[in-house]
Design a protein around this motif. Structure first.
Motif, PDB file in Angstrom:
ATOM      1  N   LYS A   1     -24.084  15.207 -10.313  1.00  0.00           N
ATOM      2  CA  LYS A   1     -24.452  16.272 -11.248  1.00  0.00           C
ATOM      3  C   LYS A   1     -23.296  17.246 -11.449  1.00  0.00           C
ATOM      4  CE  LYS A   1     -29.407  16.263 -10.171  1.00  0.00           C
ATOM      5  NZ  LYS A   1     -30.499  17.009  -9.490  1.00  0.00           N
ATOM      6  N   GLN A   2     -22.306  17.178 -10.550  1.00  0.00           N
ATOM      7  CA  GLN A   2     -21.188  18.111 -10.600  1.00  0.00           C
ATOM      8  C   GLN A   2     -19.867  17.460 -11.010  1.00  0.00           C
ATOM      9  OE1 GLN A   2     -20.931  20.793  -7.142  1.00  0.00           O
ATOM     10  NE2 GLN A   2     -22.934  20.032  -6.494  1.00  0.00           N
ATOM     11  N   THR A   3     -19.893  16.173 -11.276  1.00  0.00           N
ATOM     12  CA  THR A   3     -18.685  15.482 -11.730  1.00  0.00           C
ATOM     13  C   THR A   3     -19.100  14.325 -12.630  1.00  0.00           C
ATOM     14  OG1 THR A   3     -16.587  14.509 -10.994  1.00  0.00           O
ATOM     15  CG2 THR A   3     -18.568  13.859  -9.776  1.00  0.00           C
ATOM     16  N   ASP A   4     -18.206  13.857 -13.452  1.00  0.00           N
ATOM     17  CA  ASP A   4     -18.554  12.817 -14.422  1.00  0.00           C
ATOM     18  C   ASP A   4     -18.839  11.479 -13.770  1.00  0.00           C
ATOM     19  OD1 ASP A   4     -18.286  14.583 -16.534  1.00  0.00           O
ATOM     20  OD2 ASP A   4     -16.178  14.075 -16.888  1.00  0.00           O
ATOM     21  N   PHE A   5     -18.005  11.103 -12.787  1.00  0.00           N
ATOM     22  CA  PHE A   5     -18.128   9.784 -12.175  1.00  0.00           C
ATOM     23  C   PHE A   5     -17.794   9.828 -10.694  1.00  0.00           C
ATOM     24  CE2 PHE A   5     -16.982   8.835 -16.615  1.00  0.00           C
ATOM     25  CZ  PHE A   5     -17.971   7.904 -16.962  1.00  0.00           C
ATOM     26  N   ALA A   6     -18.374   8.879  -9.951  1.00  0.00           N
ATOM     27  CA  ALA A   6     -17.843   8.494  -8.644  1.00  0.00           C
ATOM     28  C   ALA A   6     -17.044   7.222  -8.885  1.00  0.00           C
ATOM     29  CB  ALA A   6     -18.978   8.220  -7.657  1.00  0.00           C
ATOM     30  N   HIS A   7     -15.879   7.116  -8.264  1.00  0.00           N
ATOM     31  CA  HIS A   7     -14.983   5.999  -8.540  1.00  0.00           C
ATOM     32  C   HIS A   7     -14.959   5.022  -7.369  1.00  0.00           C
ATOM     33  CE1 HIS A   7     -13.214   7.595 -12.286  1.00  0.00           C
ATOM     34  NE2 HIS A   7     -13.542   8.759 -11.755  1.00  0.00           N
ATOM     35  N   GLY A   8     -15.060   3.730  -7.706  1.00  0.00           N
ATOM     36  CA  GLY A   8     -15.153   2.689  -6.701  1.00  0.00           C
ATOM     37  C   GLY A   8     -13.833   1.979  -6.460  1.00  0.00           C
ATOM     38  N   LEU A   9     -13.469   1.873  -5.199  1.00  0.00           N
ATOM     39  CA  LEU A   9     -12.292   1.124  -4.779  1.00  0.00           C
ATOM     40  C   LEU A   9     -12.736  -0.301  -4.499  1.00  0.00           C
ATOM     41  CD1 LEU A   9      -9.266   1.308  -4.020  1.00  0.00           C
ATOM     42  CD2 LEU A   9      -9.979   2.044  -1.746  1.00  0.00           C
TER      43      LEU A   9
ATOM     44  N   LYS B   1      -8.889   2.125   6.204  1.00  0.00           N
ATOM     45  CA  LYS B   1      -9.920   2.713   5.357  1.00  0.00           C
ATOM     46  C   LYS B   1      -9.542   4.103   4.859  1.00  0.00           C
ATOM     47  CE  LYS B   1     -14.121   4.681   4.381  1.00  0.00           C
ATOM     48  NZ  LYS B   1     -14.405   6.091   4.042  1.00  0.00           N
ATOM     49  N   LEU B   2      -9.273   5.007   5.761  1.00  0.00           N
ATOM     50  CA  LEU B   2      -8.984   6.382   5.347  1.00  0.00           C
ATOM     51  C   LEU B   2      -7.713   6.465   4.513  1.00  0.00           C
ATOM     52  CD1 LEU B   2      -9.896   8.528   8.494  1.00  0.00           C
ATOM     53  CD2 LEU B   2     -11.156   8.330   6.343  1.00  0.00           C
ATOM     54  N   GLU B   3      -6.670   5.787   4.939  1.00  0.00           N
ATOM     55  CA  GLU B   3      -5.401   5.867   4.216  1.00  0.00           C
ATOM     56  C   GLU B   3      -5.528   5.330   2.800  1.00  0.00           C
ATOM     57  OE1 GLU B   3      -0.674   4.734   4.729  1.00  0.00           O
ATOM     58  OE2 GLU B   3      -2.112   4.132   6.263  1.00  0.00           O
ATOM     59  N   ARG B   4      -6.161   4.188   2.644  1.00  0.00           N
ATOM     60  CA  ARG B   4      -6.320   3.611   1.306  1.00  0.00           C
ATOM     61  C   ARG B   4      -7.198   4.491   0.412  1.00  0.00           C
ATOM     62  NH1 ARG B   4      -4.981  -1.619   0.054  1.00  0.00           N
ATOM     63  NH2 ARG B   4      -4.167  -2.913   1.751  1.00  0.00           N
ATOM     64  N   GLN B   5      -8.292   4.978   0.964  1.00  0.00           N
ATOM     65  CA  GLN B   5      -9.219   5.738   0.130  1.00  0.00           C
ATOM     66  C   GLN B   5      -8.654   7.114  -0.234  1.00  0.00           C
ATOM     67  OE1 GLN B   5     -13.187   5.643   1.652  1.00  0.00           O
ATOM     68  NE2 GLN B   5     -14.073   6.487  -0.215  1.00  0.00           N
ATOM     69  N   LEU B   6      -7.980   7.756   0.705  1.00  0.00           N
ATOM     70  CA  LEU B   6      -7.360   9.037   0.405  1.00  0.00           C
ATOM     71  C   LEU B   6      -6.247   8.898  -0.636  1.00  0.00           C
ATOM     72  CD1 LEU B   6      -7.250  10.563   3.983  1.00  0.00           C
ATOM     73  CD2 LEU B   6      -8.538  11.463   2.041  1.00  0.00           C
TER      74      LEU B   6
ATOM     75  N   MET C   1       0.830  -1.194   0.000  1.00  0.00           N
ATOM     76  CA  MET C   1       0.000   0.000   0.000  1.00  0.00           C
ATOM     77  C   MET C   1       0.871   1.252   0.000  1.00  0.00           C
ATOM     78  SD  MET C   1      -2.879   1.153   2.776  1.00  0.00           S
ATOM     79  CE  MET C   1      -1.593   1.447   3.995  1.00  0.00           C
ATOM     80  N   ASN C   2       0.424   2.268  -0.710  1.00  0.00           N
ATOM     81  CA  ASN C   2       1.169   3.520  -0.748  1.00  0.00           C
ATOM     82  C   ASN C   2       1.029   4.266   0.572  1.00  0.00           C
ATOM     83  OD1 ASN C   2       2.018   3.434  -3.552  1.00  0.00           O
ATOM     84  ND2 ASN C   2      -0.142   3.661  -4.036  1.00  0.00           N
ATOM     85  N   ASN C   3       2.092   4.909   1.000  1.00  0.00           N
ATOM     86  CA  ASN C   3       2.053   5.692   2.232  1.00  0.00           C
ATOM     87  C   ASN C   3       1.536   7.087   1.931  1.00  0.00           C
ATOM     88  OD1 ASN C   3       3.151   3.679   3.902  1.00  0.00           O
ATOM     89  ND2 ASN C   3       5.212   4.154   3.166  1.00  0.00           N
ATOM     90  N   LEU C   4       0.656   7.577   2.785  1.00  0.00           N
ATOM     91  CA  LEU C   4       0.066   8.898   2.611  1.00  0.00           C
ATOM     92  C   LEU C   4       0.685   9.828   3.639  1.00  0.00           C
ATOM     93  CD1 LEU C   4      -2.293  10.164   0.902  1.00  0.00           C
ATOM     94  CD2 LEU C   4      -3.700   9.859   2.922  1.00  0.00           C
TER      95      LEU C   4
END
Length: 267
Positions: A191-199, A107-112, A1-4
């Motif tokens: 309505k304000q962005t093209d997509f929501a992206h799923g992890l 959760k937060l680290e991966r999603q961010l 996992m990448n470090n944030l």
């Protein structure tokens, strides 16, 4: 996992509505305290609980200033509670965690990291379903991305996994309806962005409770229809079209759960 690196990103504001959750709120807060990413604030808004929920939260907040409790004067529903927390939030990112759900430690680290590396303003993830005693009921998969019209057919975003970037959207609030307000927010954002992206990684545990507000399927379906007509202002025919997709997916969840999991429509 990448470090944030925490000095490269503003904090996360975690939005938690609370109502009579004394049996679970300690686990919920504990799952935030054990996050590998620690630059967060947890805003808990009590919607006039009648049990010991508030006392439990107060005990946590005395030991950690990042945990903030707001108490509503009258029972107002989850939408008002969540919007009150969003209004108070100071973080760049808004995340959601209900008072009976839990996050996995990364959760937060991966999603961010997922959002930062790909410049995604709105994201969500797979999650696990558990029963009242914490026993696993299986994992809910999610699509890699979803747009507004696809989301109208069914909500594929679990509230405990959603996160949006206020530097892109500003603060966006939930519609003031008693149910399906989270679904309404996802539609607003899309309505304000093209997509929501799923992890694709499961990052949380969603608790299924017998007394859950979403347990009454007919009532939930009614609010889904109201969302189409009153909030989204869709025509009658368009509402019928999207509601038919919602109904079919509901049938899949009930009669063919294995297939529904593959489609990511277990909500």
């Amino acid at each position: 996992m990448n470090n944030l690196k925490e000095d490269e990103i503003s904090e996360v504001s975690i939005i938690t509505p609370l109502h009579n959750a004394e049996a679970y709120i300690s686990q919920t807060i504990g799952s935030v305290l054990h996050q590998t990413y620690q630059k967060w604030e947890l805003i808990i808004v009590d919607d006039v609980s009648e049990d010991d929920s508030v006392q439990i939260v107060e005990n946590f907040s005395k030991n950690d200033a990042r945990i903030k409790l707001i108490r509503l004067r009258e029972n107002s529903g989850a939408a008002v509670a969540r919007n009150t927390a969003i209004e108070t939030a100071k973080g760049r990112y808004i995340a959601f965690l209900d008072s009976d759900d839990v996050w996995l430690p990364e959760k937060l680290e991966r999603q961010l990291t997922f959002m930062q590396e790909n410049n995604y303003p709105f994201s969500f993830s797979a999650y696990e379903r558990i029963d009242e005693n914490g026993r696993s009921l299986g994992t809910v998969g999610v699509p890699k991305k979803v747009n507004y019209k696809q989301m109208l057919k069914t909500s594929v975003i679990g509230c405990l996994t959603a996160m949006y970037d206020t530097s892109h959207f500003g603060k966006v609030y939930m519609p003031l309806i008693r149910k399906r307000q989270d679904y309404g927010l996802w539609l607003k954002l899309l309505k304000q962005t093209d997509f929501a992206h799923g992890l694709q990684t499961s990052l949380g545990k969603y608790r299924i409770r017998r007394d859950s507000i979403s347990a009454n399927k007919m009532n939930t379906a009614t609010y889904n229809w109201r969302l189409y007509r009153q909030v989204e202002k869709l025509s009658f025919l368009a509402s019928c079209y999207y509601f038919s997709h919602y109904a079919v997916r509901g049938l899949l969840r009930t009669k063919f759960p294995t297939f529904a999991k593959k489609l990511g429509v277990m909500q």
